[in-house]
Enzyme design. Structure first.
Site, mmCIF file in Angstrom:
data_model
loop_
_atom_site.group_PDB
_atom_site.id
_atom_site.type_symbol
_atom_site.label_atom_id
_atom_site.label_comp_id
_atom_site.label_asym_id
_atom_site.label_seq_id
_atom_site.Cartn_x
_atom_site.Cartn_y
_atom_site.Cartn_z
ATOM 1 N N SER A 88 0.840 -1.191 0.000
ATOM 2 C CA SER A 88 0.000 0.000 0.000
ATOM 3 C C SER A 88 0.885 1.253 0.000
ATOM 4 O O SER A 88 1.677 1.445 -0.910
ATOM 5 C CB SER A 88 -0.965 -0.039 1.195
ATOM 6 O OG SER A 88 -1.972 0.934 1.083
ATOM 7 N N MET A 89 0.786 2.108 1.015
ATOM 8 C CA MET A 89 1.663 3.266 1.084
ATOM 9 C C MET A 89 3.126 2.848 0.963
ATOM 10 O O MET A 89 3.944 3.530 0.322
ATOM 11 C CB MET A 89 1.454 4.024 2.398
ATOM 12 C CG MET A 89 2.410 5.205 2.588
ATOM 13 S SD MET A 89 2.362 5.925 4.250
ATOM 14 C CE MET A 89 3.275 4.655 5.157
#
Length: 262
Positions: A88-89
């Site tokens: 994700s991030m």
């Protein structure tokens, strides 16, 4: 001050695998990985501000400052082969981290793994996360299924985590894509079939192929956004398999880990 694993840089027959967590996460996301990895992969989780060993550090929500911090952490390991994985991030940071290493040290990672993350060129800016009403912010967190309801309802806990959670969301929302020459490494892309935001458009993941001239592979996992937790063994297995296809490892004395195109 740089926070890395206490061991020195990887030897010639080891691959250093830098790992980056999702928004709100810490290096603890990867605490069970090393025991499941083969001996030739040395895990080095990178620590985000405001949590873990950096719990006393103010959260960072600006890209240059964060990359400077992570580059200092990584510097002792860049003398040997290294790879990067993020969820994700962490995948978006890992991509920018790879370009920052190229720009400052003149080398590409030997492999990049990105998980549960829209391709950089597909992202849209969202600049309200630092100041939006708390109820709106928590609704977004709930929609991702990333935090149990009992924690979301715990006022003391949320007061502790909201500053760096908002900073992480702002970091992603303020991302500005830049056209640069593609990386030269193999790339593994993972996505959840039930990830409501990413799975709706196939090109959200397929567009990652534009970011490398190396071999590209993409795999779907039957899960939502946080499959790195719910399907940990499957993720680790795919990472090991991809690295094994990208590299030839010899345990004989004097032989190094060598990159090969799939």
């Amino acid at each position: 001050m740089a926070y890395c694993a206490p061991r020195s840089a990887a030897s010639a027959n080891e691959l250093t695998l830098f790992c980056l967590p999702y928004a709100g996460g810490s290096a603890a996301v990867y605490r069970e990985w090393q025991q499941r990895l083969p001996a030739w992969i040395k895990l080095v989780p990178l620590h985000m501000p405001g949590r873990g060993v950096r719990h006393a550090m103010r959260a960072l929500h600006a890209w240059p400052a964060l990359l400077d911090l992570l580059l200092a952490d990584a510097a002792p390991y860049l003398g040997g082969p290294f790879a990067i994985f993020g969820h994700s991030m962490g995948a978006l940071i890992g991509f920018e981290f790879a370009h920052a290493i190229r720009e400052r040290h003149g080398v590409d990672p030997a492999w990049l793994g990105v998980s549960a993350c829209k391709a950089p060129g597909r992202r849209q800016r969202e600049l309200h996360w630092l100041n939006c009403p708390e109820s709106e912010f928590l609704d977004e967190v709930r929609s991702l299924n990333g935090m149990p309801e009992e924690l979301l309802a715990n006022r003391e806990f949320m007061d502790l985590v909201l500053p760096f959670l908002r900073a992480d969301f702002h970091l992603c929302g303020s991302y500005a894509y830049r056209q640069r020459p593609p990386l030269d490494c193999p790339m593994l892309v993972l996505g959840g079939t039930q990830d409501r935001e990413i799975a709706r458009e196939p090109d959200n993941l397929a567009a990652w192929s534009r970011e490398t001239r190396g071999a590209f592979e993409q795999h779907a996992i039957d899960a939502d956004h946080f499959f790195i937790n719910t399907h940990r063994d499957a993720v680790i297995g795919l990472v090991i398999s991809s690295l094994a296809r990208a590299f030839q490892f010899s345990g004989q004395s004097g032989n190094a880990l060598a990159c090969s195109r799939v």
